[in-house]
Design a protein around this motif. Sequence first.
Motif, mmCIF file in Angstrom:
data_model
loop_
_atom_site.group_PDB
_atom_site.id
_atom_site.type_symbol
_atom_site.label_atom_id
_atom_site.label_comp_id
_atom_site.label_asym_id
_atom_site.label_seq_id
_atom_site.Cartn_x
_atom_site.Cartn_y
_atom_site.Cartn_z
ATOM 1 N N ASP A 69 -6.971 -40.534 57.319
ATOM 2 C CA ASP A 69 -6.754 -42.387 57.256
ATOM 3 C C ASP A 69 -8.899 -42.941 57.025
ATOM 4 O O ASP A 69 -8.941 -44.187 56.629
ATOM 5 N N LEU A 70 -9.531 -42.138 57.627
ATOM 6 C CA LEU A 70 -10.403 -42.217 57.280
ATOM 7 C C LEU A 70 -11.513 -42.890 56.126
ATOM 8 O O LEU A 70 -11.404 -43.953 55.621
ATOM 9 N N LEU A 71 -10.845 -41.590 55.278
ATOM 10 C CA LEU A 71 -11.036 -41.992 53.666
ATOM 11 C C LEU A 71 -10.473 -43.552 53.198
ATOM 12 O O LEU A 71 -10.798 -44.250 52.515
ATOM 13 N N ASN A 72 -8.959 -43.929 53.760
ATOM 14 C CA ASN A 72 -8.760 -45.039 53.308
ATOM 15 C C ASN A 72 -8.610 -45.909 53.940
ATOM 16 O O ASN A 72 -8.716 -47.188 53.173
ATOM 17 N N LYS A 73 -9.553 -46.385 54.338
ATOM 18 C CA LYS A 73 -10.221 -47.477 55.052
ATOM 19 C C LYS A 73 -11.922 -47.659 54.121
ATOM 20 O O LYS A 73 -12.571 -48.832 54.157
ATOM 21 N N ASN A 74 -12.200 -46.632 53.362
ATOM 22 C CA ASN A 74 -12.983 -46.978 52.527
ATOM 23 C C ASN A 74 -12.705 -46.907 51.000
ATOM 24 O O ASN A 74 -11.842 -46.701 50.257
ATOM 25 N N GLU A 75 -12.528 -48.806 50.489
ATOM 26 C CA GLU A 75 -12.294 -49.017 48.897
ATOM 27 C C GLU A 75 -12.534 -48.391 48.023
ATOM 28 O O GLU A 75 -11.963 -47.964 47.213
ATOM 29 N N GLU A 76 -14.060 -47.582 48.160
ATOM 30 C CA GLU A 76 -14.707 -47.282 47.171
ATOM 31 C C GLU A 76 -13.529 -45.780 46.537
ATOM 32 O O GLU A 76 -13.400 -45.290 45.896
ATOM 33 N N TYR A 77 -13.297 -45.548 48.036
ATOM 34 C CA TYR A 77 -12.577 -43.486 47.726
ATOM 35 C C TYR A 77 -11.300 -43.705 46.246
ATOM 36 O O TYR A 77 -10.773 -43.189 46.212
ATOM 37 N N GLN A 78 -10.531 -44.797 46.914
ATOM 38 C CA GLN A 78 -9.201 -44.988 45.910
ATOM 39 C C GLN A 78 -9.799 -44.732 44.317
ATOM 40 O O GLN A 78 -8.795 -44.772 43.532
ATOM 41 N N GLN A 79 -10.893 -45.208 43.934
ATOM 42 C CA GLN A 79 -11.475 -45.033 42.617
ATOM 43 C C GLN A 79 -12.054 -44.147 41.913
ATOM 44 O O GLN A 79 -12.488 -43.911 40.928
ATOM 45 N N TYR A 80 -12.218 -42.911 43.442
ATOM 46 C CA TYR A 80 -12.326 -42.016 42.884
ATOM 47 C C TYR A 80 -11.600 -41.520 41.835
ATOM 48 O O TYR A 80 -10.576 -41.102 41.994
ATOM 49 N N ASP A 81 -12.874 -40.023 41.151
ATOM 50 C CA ASP A 81 -11.380 -39.151 40.409
ATOM 51 C C ASP A 81 -11.365 -37.852 41.364
ATOM 52 O O ASP A 81 -11.535 -37.982 42.769
ATOM 53 N N MET A 82 -10.275 -36.968 40.729
ATOM 54 C CA MET A 82 -9.992 -36.195 41.423
ATOM 55 C C MET A 82 -10.856 -35.236 42.252
ATOM 56 O O MET A 82 -10.859 -35.147 43.951
ATOM 57 N N LYS A 83 -11.782 -35.497 41.825
ATOM 58 C CA LYS A 83 -12.770 -34.102 42.346
ATOM 59 C C LYS A 83 -13.709 -34.715 43.790
ATOM 60 O O LYS A 83 -14.310 -33.755 44.697
ATOM 61 N N ASN A 84 -14.588 -36.193 43.234
ATOM 62 C CA ASN A 84 -15.181 -36.700 44.256
ATOM 63 C C ASN A 84 -14.308 -36.911 45.526
ATOM 64 O O ASN A 84 -14.442 -36.849 46.124
ATOM 65 N N LYS A 85 -12.444 -37.042 45.260
ATOM 66 C CA LYS A 85 -11.653 -37.883 46.509
ATOM 67 C C LYS A 85 -12.121 -36.417 47.191
ATOM 68 O O LYS A 85 -11.912 -35.741 48.833
ATOM 69 N N MET A 86 -11.615 -35.234 46.209
ATOM 70 C CA MET A 86 -11.792 -33.791 47.075
ATOM 71 C C MET A 86 -12.496 -33.041 47.983
ATOM 72 O O MET A 86 -12.922 -33.263 49.024
ATOM 73 N N LEU A 87 -14.059 -34.032 47.520
ATOM 74 C CA LEU A 87 -15.356 -33.634 48.312
ATOM 75 C C LEU A 87 -15.232 -34.696 49.712
ATOM 76 O O LEU A 87 -15.566 -34.045 50.336
ATOM 77 N N SER A 88 -14.975 -36.169 48.901
ATOM 78 C CA SER A 88 -14.437 -36.764 50.282
ATOM 79 C C SER A 88 -14.125 -36.337 51.216
ATOM 80 O O SER A 88 -14.071 -36.191 52.288
ATOM 81 N N PHE A 89 -12.649 -35.603 50.917
ATOM 82 C CA PHE A 89 -12.262 -34.506 51.948
ATOM 83 C C PHE A 89 -12.196 -34.098 52.882
ATOM 84 O O PHE A 89 -12.658 -33.852 53.736
ATOM 85 N N TYR A 90 -13.688 -33.567 52.373
ATOM 86 C CA TYR A 90 -14.165 -32.062 52.513
ATOM 87 C C TYR A 90 -15.212 -32.750 53.274
ATOM 88 O O TYR A 90 -14.973 -32.646 55.071
ATOM 89 N N PHE A 91 -15.868 -33.005 53.191
ATOM 90 C CA PHE A 91 -17.542 -33.765 54.235
ATOM 91 C C PHE A 91 -16.722 -34.866 54.867
ATOM 92 O O PHE A 91 -17.277 -33.928 56.913
ATOM 93 N N THR A 92 -15.526 -35.302 54.868
ATOM 94 C CA THR A 92 -14.642 -36.202 56.206
ATOM 95 C C THR A 92 -14.352 -34.912 56.856
ATOM 96 O O THR A 92 -14.198 -35.130 58.047
ATOM 97 N N PHE A 93 -12.952 -34.351 56.866
ATOM 98 C CA PHE A 93 -12.562 -33.587 57.703
ATOM 99 C C PHE A 93 -12.982 -32.160 58.299
ATOM 100 O O PHE A 93 -13.200 -32.628 60.011
#
Length: 220
Positions: A69-93
Amino acid sequence: MEAKNKVISKEDIVSLYMDYVLEKGQKPKSVYHFAKENDFDEVEFYAFFGTLEGLEKEIFRMFFGNTVDLLNKNEEYQQYDMKNKMLSFYFTFFEVLTANRSYVLEALKLERNPIRNLAQLTALRDSFKEYVSEILTDDYRLEQERFQKFQEKAIQESAWLQLMMTIKFWIDDASPAFEKTDIFIEKSVNASFELMNVAPINHLIDFGKFLFKEKVYSKQ
């Protein structure tokens, strides 16, 4: 009696359960005992959960849900490639886990049997594997269609193993603000994507040096 007139929600039960475990240092003996201790009817529990074990699993799944939910609130997240999405997930989780660190440590410590601990994480595992499948891009898919399903399962399982390793590292991390966990996340995710990309092994070597250093100095 007044509390019994209040409609109790799923989130209320989760909060009460986490407080119970932290305050008592043990899990409730039964749903009946847990409900009575918190002044609500047992039947209200069963409106959301079938067992106490089901509630435990849901808590970790909710940590995952809050992260997404927190990730999806970040508009930039949707534009990330797979690696940066995974990094974002880890740091947020791990921010979510850190906000609930006392419960996570207590819940996993209470079960000496590692198989029982893994059982608590089955709902998290299912949700995380689905998430990995959703963010998997063509850049990391094999061209041969007949191998794609096998490859996807392998990526899901290896990603889950990596998450479990990171949770274990975070549990043992005594550094300020868990800064070593942040380093572990960055190096391990980089290393895993190097493997997926069949690229140079610079990040693998870097990650290996970090682990070696941690192991050597932690014994001193």
